[in-house]
Design a protein around this motif. Structure first.
Motif, mmCIF file in Angstrom:
data_model
loop_
_atom_site.group_PDB
_atom_site.id
_atom_site.type_symbol
_atom_site.label_atom_id
_atom_site.label_comp_id
_atom_site.label_asym_id
_atom_site.label_seq_id
_atom_site.Cartn_x
_atom_site.Cartn_y
_atom_site.Cartn_z
ATOM 1 N N LYS A 26 -18.901 8.378 -4.393
ATOM 2 C CA LYS A 26 -17.773 7.962 -4.611
ATOM 3 C C LYS A 26 -16.458 8.608 -4.009
ATOM 4 O O LYS A 26 -15.545 8.031 -3.434
ATOM 5 C CB LYS A 26 -17.301 7.822 -6.293
ATOM 6 N N GLU A 27 -16.443 9.923 -4.021
ATOM 7 C CA GLU A 27 -15.685 10.784 -3.113
ATOM 8 C C GLU A 27 -15.419 10.359 -1.829
ATOM 9 O O GLU A 27 -14.521 10.340 -1.089
ATOM 10 C CB GLU A 27 -15.804 12.124 -3.382
ATOM 11 N N GLU A 28 -16.990 10.255 -1.101
ATOM 12 C CA GLU A 28 -16.832 9.990 0.384
ATOM 13 C C GLU A 28 -16.294 8.462 0.635
ATOM 14 O O GLU A 28 -15.393 8.337 1.484
ATOM 15 C CB GLU A 28 -18.383 9.778 0.851
ATOM 16 N N ALA A 32 -13.078 7.631 2.819
ATOM 17 C CA ALA A 32 -13.091 6.847 4.089
ATOM 18 C C ALA A 32 -11.964 5.721 3.802
ATOM 19 O O ALA A 32 -11.401 5.456 4.916
ATOM 20 C CB ALA A 32 -14.603 6.188 4.020
ATOM 21 N N TRP A 33 -11.732 5.131 2.696
ATOM 22 C CA TRP A 33 -10.705 4.108 2.440
ATOM 23 C C TRP A 33 -9.258 4.884 2.739
ATOM 24 O O TRP A 33 -8.569 4.329 3.546
ATOM 25 C CB TRP A 33 -10.618 3.639 1.016
ATOM 26 N N PHE A 49 -10.841 -6.056 3.980
ATOM 27 C CA PHE A 49 -10.344 -4.459 4.097
ATOM 28 C C PHE A 49 -8.887 -4.482 3.458
ATOM 29 O O PHE A 49 -8.601 -3.375 2.886
ATOM 30 C CB PHE A 49 -10.678 -4.213 5.376
ATOM 31 N N GLY A 50 -8.018 -5.060 3.906
ATOM 32 C CA GLY A 50 -6.707 -4.772 3.698
ATOM 33 C C GLY A 50 -6.408 -5.257 2.398
ATOM 34 O O GLY A 50 -5.720 -4.613 1.710
ATOM 35 N N ARG A 51 -7.138 -6.320 1.651
ATOM 36 C CA ARG A 51 -7.013 -6.597 0.320
ATOM 37 C C ARG A 51 -7.721 -5.445 -0.647
ATOM 38 O O ARG A 51 -6.715 -5.029 -1.503
ATOM 39 C CB ARG A 51 -7.590 -7.957 -0.131
ATOM 40 N N ARG A 52 -8.684 -4.856 -0.330
ATOM 41 C CA ARG A 52 -9.344 -3.869 -0.894
ATOM 42 C C ARG A 52 -8.355 -2.431 -0.780
ATOM 43 O O ARG A 52 -8.220 -2.056 -1.787
ATOM 44 C CB ARG A 52 -10.602 -3.630 -0.440
ATOM 45 N N ALA A 53 -7.927 -2.357 0.418
ATOM 46 C CA ALA A 53 -7.022 -1.093 0.456
ATOM 47 C C ALA A 53 -5.787 -1.216 -0.497
ATOM 48 O O ALA A 53 -5.125 -0.183 -1.135
ATOM 49 C CB ALA A 53 -6.603 -0.971 1.876
ATOM 50 N N ALA A 59 -4.007 0.901 -7.574
ATOM 51 C CA ALA A 59 -4.573 1.429 -8.610
ATOM 52 C C ALA A 59 -4.152 3.187 -8.821
ATOM 53 O O ALA A 59 -4.768 3.730 -9.682
ATOM 54 C CB ALA A 59 -6.355 1.189 -8.581
ATOM 55 N N GLY A 60 -3.818 3.380 -7.595
ATOM 56 C CA GLY A 60 -3.463 4.910 -7.441
ATOM 57 C C GLY A 60 -4.480 5.802 -7.191
ATOM 58 O O GLY A 60 -4.652 7.104 -7.104
ATOM 59 N N ILE A 61 -5.545 5.172 -6.448
ATOM 60 C CA ILE A 61 -6.794 5.864 -6.134
ATOM 61 C C ILE A 61 -6.717 6.418 -4.648
ATOM 62 O O ILE A 61 -7.236 7.520 -4.162
ATOM 63 C CB ILE A 61 -8.110 4.588 -5.968
#
Length: 65
Positions: A26-28, A32-33, A49-53, A59-61
């Motif tokens: 998860k950390e990796e 990567a993101w 990719f843009g939507r996920r980013a 979400a503050g991730i």
């Protein structure tokens, strides 16, 4: 923080989960993101990719570049 030297290909593999990224932690994946966001590459790749980013930032991730 991992010791991975991120490249556009490697970050994409980890974010998408193919080849080198198949066993990513998860950390990796988050690193990567963040690399894809920091370099702006996530906005140049396929639309998801843009939507996920955007979702990860909201979400503050991950943080904005």
């Amino acid at each position: 923080m991992t010791k991975i030297k991120w490249t556009p290909y490697l970050a994409t593999a980890y974010a998408e989960g193919f080849c080198e990224g198949e066993e990513a932690t998860k950390e990796e994946q988050i690193e990567a993101w963040q690399f894809l966001i920091d370099t702006g590459l996530c906005w140049q790749l396929q639309g998801w990719f843009g939507r996920r980013a955007k979702d990860l930032i909201e979400a503050g991730i991950c943080m904005k570049a």
